[in-house]
Design an enzyme around this catalytic site. Structure first.
Site, mmCIF file in Angstrom:
data_model
loop_
_atom_site.group_PDB
_atom_site.id
_atom_site.type_symbol
_atom_site.label_atom_id
_atom_site.label_comp_id
_atom_site.label_asym_id
_atom_site.label_seq_id
_atom_site.Cartn_x
_atom_site.Cartn_y
_atom_site.Cartn_z
ATOM 1 N N GLY A 5 0.800 -1.219 0.000
ATOM 2 C CA GLY A 5 0.000 0.000 0.000
ATOM 3 C C GLY A 5 0.833 1.268 0.000
ATOM 4 N N SER A 6 0.485 2.175 0.885
ATOM 5 C CA SER A 6 1.085 3.515 0.862
ATOM 6 C C SER A 6 2.531 3.566 1.325
ATOM 7 C CB SER A 6 0.242 4.486 1.692
ATOM 8 O OG SER A 6 -0.930 4.827 0.992
ATOM 9 N N ILE A 7 3.117 2.443 1.683
ATOM 10 C CA ILE A 7 4.578 2.447 1.865
ATOM 11 C C ILE A 7 5.254 2.741 0.529
ATOM 12 C CG2 ILE A 7 6.566 1.091 2.660
ATOM 13 C CD1 ILE A 7 4.741 -0.411 4.525
#
Length: 372
Positions: free
Chosen positions: A60-62
């Site tokens: 995801g947003s990593i």
């Protein structure tokens, strides 16, 4: 002999998360040259196949620190200015006065005032006035939808603004990072995914990390299960999914080992210069997608317990998968953990997510992993 990793506590804390209701999870914790890896539970609830700590996972947003690092590299070589309006680079995407008011820095730290495009791309997930009014139909409708980033950006830019450019608290919005992807493409002359791979992923030696070009996770991986606040029961497998809906804002596939390696090199000044890292760690208040106000820098945010040292990193979720990667400011202690269930909370009478034992167990694992 001293065990700075507290391996027995880590194993117990990981198992407690699985017992609380996550089908499977895996993690890597590092302290200097010492490394602990662990896994608990299953990668497939049908076959009982176990999870292992080397599995690839949608994180995801990593993805955002990777994209931010690529942008900062272009700032270092003079192709991008942090405080230059985005309209100077992409006037067709953020036109006129708005394009002149929103800077590259505001996109990186979510203070642009641009709305999140997701409720427009996934209309059944719109939540006025409460999550209880949503349903998960759009998740299945868009499983194989191929979005173009400019289509999604258009949804976010044309939606009502959520704040004035540069105002705080900002509001976390994937629209910002899709715009940064288009900015990278404009100044480098190659697709953002290819540029991030060439300038960040490969130089960091991340052999199991990629921005996918098809709906599959290649290599050993877990199935991933989405519950959508109890509305999908039993939770549904979304491991095969076209990730163009989030692109360079959240489509990354990686391993817990690669995530730790990336953050270790980033904080050591080996991916961007120390002066750029300092910019990444300058924070402003931002309202997260969960509605909490957090401190957020340029693709990084801090975590700390009272009286403890600060860790830097990012969390991420997609349909069915979640991850968190954090590293102590000196880069010595690191933690990355991945789980194969998302939105496990039920909803209360007012439509708010209810506390769940998984929340407490996962928080306890984070504390043991970061602070011992």
């Amino acid at each position: 002999m001293r065990d700075p990793l507290n391996a027995a506590e880590l194993r117990a804390a990981l198992r407690n998360v699985q017992r609380a209701g996550v089908p499977g999870l895996f993690a890597e914790v590092r302290d200097g040259g010492q490394v602990w890896r662990g896994a608990a539970g299953v990668a497939d609830v049908t076959t009982g196949r176990p999870v292992t700590a080397d599995m690839r996972h949608r994180v995801g947003s990593i993805t955002k620190p990777f994209t931010a690092a690529a942008v900062l590299q272009q700032v270092e070589c003079g192709r991008i200015g942090l405080d230059v309006p985005i309209g100077r680079y992409l006037p067709e995407l953020v036109p006129k006065d708005r394009g002149e008011a929103i800077t590259v820095r505001m996109l990186l730290n979510h203070t642009s005032g641009l709305a999140e495009y997701l409720p427009y791309a996934y209309p059944s997930l719109k939540a006025p006035p409460a999550l209880a009014d949503t349903d998960p139909r759009s998740l299945d409708d868009n499983r194989f939808t191929r979005f173009h980033p400019t289509e999604l950006i258009g949804m976010g830019v044309s939606a009502p603004a959520v704040g004035a450019p540069g105002g705080t608290p900002g509001l976390y919005s994937n629209t910002n990072y899709l715009l940064l992807g288009e900015l990278l493409a404009r100044v480098t002359g190659e697709p953002a995914e290819r540029h991030i791979t060439r300038s960040v992923i490969e130089p960091a030696g991340l052999r199991d990390t990629e921005l996918p070009s098809d709906p599959h996770v290649h290599g050993p991986h877990s199935q991933i299960y989405e519950a959508w606040f109890g509305m999908i029961d039993p939770p549904r497998d979304y491991s095969v999914y076209d990730m163009s809906w989030v692109g360079v804002a959240g489509s990354l596939v990686s391993t817990v080992a690669d995530l730790n390696r990336f953050l270790r090199k980033l904080l050591a000044g080996e991916i961007v210069r120390p002066s750029s890292l300092e910019q990444m760690q300058r924070t402003v208040p931002v309202v997260s997608q969960e509605g909490r106000t957090i401190d957020y820098g340029l693709g990084l945010h801090p975590m700390e317990l009272p009286g403890q040292e600060t860790f830097w990193g990012h969390g991420g979720t997609v349909w069915g998968a979640g991850a968190l990667a954090m590293a102590r400011a000196d880069g010595r202690r690191q933690m990355a953990v991945a789980v194969n269930l998302q939105r496990w909370n039920g909803l209360g009478p007012s439509g708010e997510p209810l506390p769940h034992p998984i929340d407490d167990a996962l928080g306890a694992f984070h504390r043991v992993a970061m602070y011992g």
